[in-house]
Design an enzyme around this catalytic site. Structure first.
Site, PDB file in Angstrom:
ATOM      1  N   ARG A 107       0.885  -1.177   0.000  1.00 22.49           N
ATOM      2  CA  ARG A 107       0.000   0.000   0.000  1.00 22.49           C
ATOM      3  C   ARG A 107       0.913   1.215   0.000  1.00 22.49           C
ATOM      4  O   ARG A 107       1.655   1.425   0.964  1.00 22.49           O
ATOM      5  CB  ARG A 107      -0.905  -0.012   1.224  1.00 22.49           C
ATOM      6  CG  ARG A 107      -1.590   1.318   1.466  1.00 22.49           C
ATOM      7  CD  ARG A 107      -2.715   1.231   2.458  1.00 22.49           C
ATOM      8  NE  ARG A 107      -3.854   0.551   1.876  1.00 22.49           N
ATOM      9  CZ  ARG A 107      -5.091   0.577   2.391  1.00 22.49           C
ATOM     10  NH1 ARG A 107      -5.326   1.243   3.496  1.00 22.49           N
ATOM     11  NH2 ARG A 107      -6.066  -0.068   1.805  1.00 22.49           N
ATOM     12  N   HIS A 134      -7.228   0.842  -6.669  1.00 24.25           N
ATOM     13  CA  HIS A 134      -7.415  -0.036  -5.509  1.00 24.25           C
ATOM     14  C   HIS A 134      -8.096  -1.326  -6.002  1.00 24.25           C
ATOM     15  O   HIS A 134      -9.256  -1.588  -5.701  1.00 24.25           O
ATOM     16  CB  HIS A 134      -8.294   0.690  -4.478  1.00 24.25           C
ATOM     17  CG  HIS A 134      -8.277   0.089  -3.111  1.00 24.25           C
ATOM     18  ND1 HIS A 134      -7.492  -0.999  -2.770  1.00 24.25           N
ATOM     19  CD2 HIS A 134      -8.961   0.414  -1.977  1.00 24.25           C
ATOM     20  CE1 HIS A 134      -7.691  -1.302  -1.500  1.00 24.25           C
ATOM     21  NE2 HIS A 134      -8.571  -0.466  -0.991  1.00 24.25           N
ATOM     22  N   GLN A 137      -9.947  -3.964  -3.688  1.00 26.05           N
ATOM     23  CA  GLN A 137     -11.246  -3.492  -3.219  1.00 26.05           C
ATOM     24  C   GLN A 137     -12.319  -3.768  -4.274  1.00 26.05           C
ATOM     25  O   GLN A 137     -13.394  -4.288  -3.966  1.00 26.05           O
ATOM     26  CB  GLN A 137     -11.172  -1.979  -2.941  1.00 26.05           C
ATOM     27  CG  GLN A 137     -12.494  -1.366  -2.518  1.00 26.05           C
ATOM     28  CD  GLN A 137     -12.947  -1.885  -1.169  1.00 26.05           C
ATOM     29  OE1 GLN A 137     -12.197  -1.831  -0.203  1.00 26.05           O
ATOM     30  NE2 GLN A 137     -14.161  -2.396  -1.078  1.00 26.05           N
ATOM     31  N   ASP A 229     -17.215   7.102  -1.677  1.00 27.61           N
ATOM     32  CA  ASP A 229     -15.981   6.952  -0.902  1.00 27.61           C
ATOM     33  C   ASP A 229     -15.697   8.316  -0.278  1.00 27.61           C
ATOM     34  O   ASP A 229     -16.337   9.315  -0.640  1.00 27.61           O
ATOM     35  CB  ASP A 229     -14.844   6.509  -1.845  1.00 27.61           C
ATOM     36  CG  ASP A 229     -13.512   6.288  -1.126  1.00 27.61           C
ATOM     37  OD1 ASP A 229     -13.524   6.139   0.116  1.00 27.61           O
ATOM     38  OD2 ASP A 229     -12.461   6.267  -1.805  1.00 27.61           O
ATOM     39  N   CYS A 269     -16.383   1.570   0.238  1.00 27.78           N
ATOM     40  CA  CYS A 269     -15.207   0.725   0.505  1.00 27.78           C
ATOM     41  C   CYS A 269     -14.811   0.768   1.972  1.00 27.78           C
ATOM     42  O   CYS A 269     -14.139  -0.139   2.448  1.00 27.78           O
ATOM     43  CB  CYS A 269     -14.057   1.173  -0.379  1.00 27.78           C
ATOM     44  SG  CYS A 269     -13.635   2.910  -0.160  1.00 27.78           S
ATOM     45  N   ARG A 298     -13.646  -8.752   1.043  1.00 24.52           N
ATOM     46  CA  ARG A 298     -12.218  -8.496   0.818  1.00 24.52           C
ATOM     47  C   ARG A 298     -11.429  -9.773   1.103  1.00 24.52           C
ATOM     48  O   ARG A 298     -10.499 -10.128   0.374  1.00 24.52           O
ATOM     49  CB  ARG A 298     -11.718  -7.367   1.743  1.00 24.52           C
ATOM     50  CG  ARG A 298     -12.280  -5.992   1.457  1.00 24.52           C
ATOM     51  CD  ARG A 298     -11.783  -5.432   0.136  1.00 24.52           C
ATOM     52  NE  ARG A 298     -10.331  -5.389   0.045  1.00 24.52           N
ATOM     53  CZ  ARG A 298      -9.570  -4.396   0.520  1.00 24.52           C
ATOM     54  NH1 ARG A 298     -10.130  -3.340   1.073  1.00 24.52           N
ATOM     55  NH2 ARG A 298      -8.247  -4.437   0.399  1.00 24.52           N
TER      56      ARG A 298
HETATM   57  N1   CP Z   1     -11.224  -0.341   2.100  1.00 28.76           N
HETATM   58  C1   CP Z   1      -9.969  -0.412   2.561  1.00 28.76           C
HETATM   59  O1   CP Z   1      -9.006  -0.609   1.825  1.00 28.76           O
HETATM   60  O2   CP Z   1      -9.878  -0.303   3.917  1.00 28.76           O
HETATM   61  P1   CP Z   1      -8.553  -0.139   4.784  1.00 28.76           P
HETATM   62  O3   CP Z   1      -7.980   1.214   4.473  1.00 28.76           O
HETATM   63  O4   CP Z   1      -8.998  -0.285   6.187  1.00 28.76           O
HETATM   64  O5   CP Z   1      -7.596  -1.229   4.370  1.00 28.76           O
HETATM   65  N1  NVA Z   2      -9.873   6.746  -1.338  1.00 30.03           N
HETATM   66  C1  NVA Z   2      -9.521   6.246  -0.031  1.00 30.03           C
HETATM   67  C2  NVA Z   2      -9.762   4.772   0.047  1.00 30.03           C
HETATM   68  C3  NVA Z   2      -9.492   4.149   1.371  1.00 30.03           C
HETATM   69  C4  NVA Z   2      -9.695   2.670   1.383  1.00 30.03           C
HETATM   70  C5  NVA Z   2      -8.067   6.585   0.280  1.00 30.03           C
HETATM   71  O1  NVA Z   2      -7.220   6.444  -0.620  1.00 30.03           O
HETATM   72  O2  NVA Z   2      -7.787   7.020   1.389  1.00 30.03           O
END
Ligand code: CP
Ligand code: NVA
Length: 310
Positions: A107, A134, A137, A229, A269, A298
């Site tokens: 990530r 992502h 997701q 989101d 998400c 997930r």
């Molecule tokens: N939706 C998602 O990726 O959640 P987290 O940021 O908790 O991993």
């Molecule tokens: N768009 C959000 C998604 C989190 C799962 C972010 O990048 O913070």
């Protein structure tokens, strides 16, 4: 026969309809196996390195549990605790990790770092969220829609909010699977042009439709799925004030969902900023909101990714 062994999972655009369908079918099978309480330990002896440059609840826990359910193990590695945080290059880190583990999930802030990891690692690299996409997701989201609606092709998904990583991946994932997608964002926060282009091309191939709009009402009209989101993603804290201002009128609330089909489902998400992009009554609606099933999926979707790639 679909064979995904050794592949990276950086964006859904790298996968065909058949490959994504195979991932979804495998996820459904693994979900049924979990209900029965039995798994083939197909990843026995395998290790996944999980590098996190940002916080996570769902991604971290679901990947860790997925690895252990399948007989393997996962290492939680914070970017700043690795030598990466002191300037060791992504390329060198990729080369070294390739000698220890069987896959890397990362990530990151910059999608370029994922591409660099993938370029220099001899093992599969999985995108656990970047500034651009992502995909894990959205694989779980497609699984959820398939379970709730029994089909994907021909459905309409409306995304209301920021043209961010989640929106980008929805544009790709929906059009790959033949779903229509309507996105409503303020002009300044449209999804990336390159991604819209990919989505248009996919839509032409799969016979679906893409709309990039400004009006939430227009996007949500007759939708089967309403998705939102956060307005301010991780790493955007500095521009939070300006963004929150721009997104006034983009909240998914009781008034907005009236424009959708009667049996619409609501998706997010998570994490949600309740009262900003969505109201409590929409996200907690016991009939329409499927966010907890979505979060659970997930686990099953990523198990499919891990089992097939590693
Ligand atoms: N939706 C998602 O990726 O959640 P987290 O940021 O908790 O991993
Ligand atoms: N768009 C959000 C998604 C989190 C799962 C972010 O990048 O913070």
């Amino acid at each position: 026969m679909v064979n995904l062994k050794g592949r990276d999972f950086l964006t859904l655009q790298d996968f065909t309809y058949e490959e994504l369908r195979f991932l979804l079918d495998t996820a459904l099978e693994l979900k049924r196996a979990r209900k029965r309480g039995y798994f083939e330990p197909v990843l026995r002896g395998k290790t996944l390195a999980m590098i996190f440059q940002k916080p996570s609840t769902r991604t971290r826990v679901s990947f860790e549990v997925a690895m252990s359910d399948l007989g393997g193990r996962a290492l939680y590695l914070r970017w700043d605790d690795l030598q990466l945080g002191r300037g060791e290059t992504v390329a060198d880190t990729a080369r070294v990790l390739s000698r220890y583990v069987d896959g890397i999930m990362a990530r990151v802030f910059s999608h370029k770092d994922l591409e660099e990891l993938a370029k220099y690692a001899d093992i599969p690299v999985i995108n656990g969220l970047s500034d651009l996409t992502h995909p894990c997701q959205i694989l779980a989201d497609l699984l959820t829609i398939l379970e709730k609606k029994a089909v994907l092709k021909g459905l309409k998904l409306a995304f209301v909010g920021d043209g961010n990583n989640v929106c980008n991946s929805l544009l790709i994932g929906c059009t790959k699977m033949g779903m229509n997608i309507s996105v409503a964002t303020p002009k300044k926060y449209r999804p990336k042009e390159e991604i819209i282009q990919w989505a248009m091309e996919n839509a032409q191939e799969s016979g679906s439709k893409v709309e990039i709009l400004e009006s939430p009402e227009e996007a949500v009209k007759d939708a089967d799925v309403i998705y939102t989101d956060v307005f301010v993603s991780m790493g955007e804290e500095k521009v939070a004030k300006e963004k929150l201002q721009a997104f006034q009128g983009y909240q998914v609330n009781r008034e907005l969902v009236k424009h959708a089909k009667k049996d619409y489902i609501f998706m997010h998400c998570l994490p949600a900023h309740r009262g900003q992009e969505v109201t409590d009554e929409v996200i907690d609606d016991p009939v329409h909101s499927v966010v907890w099933d979505q979060a659970e999926n997930r686990l099953h979707a990523q198990k499919a990714v891990l089992a097939l790639l590693l």
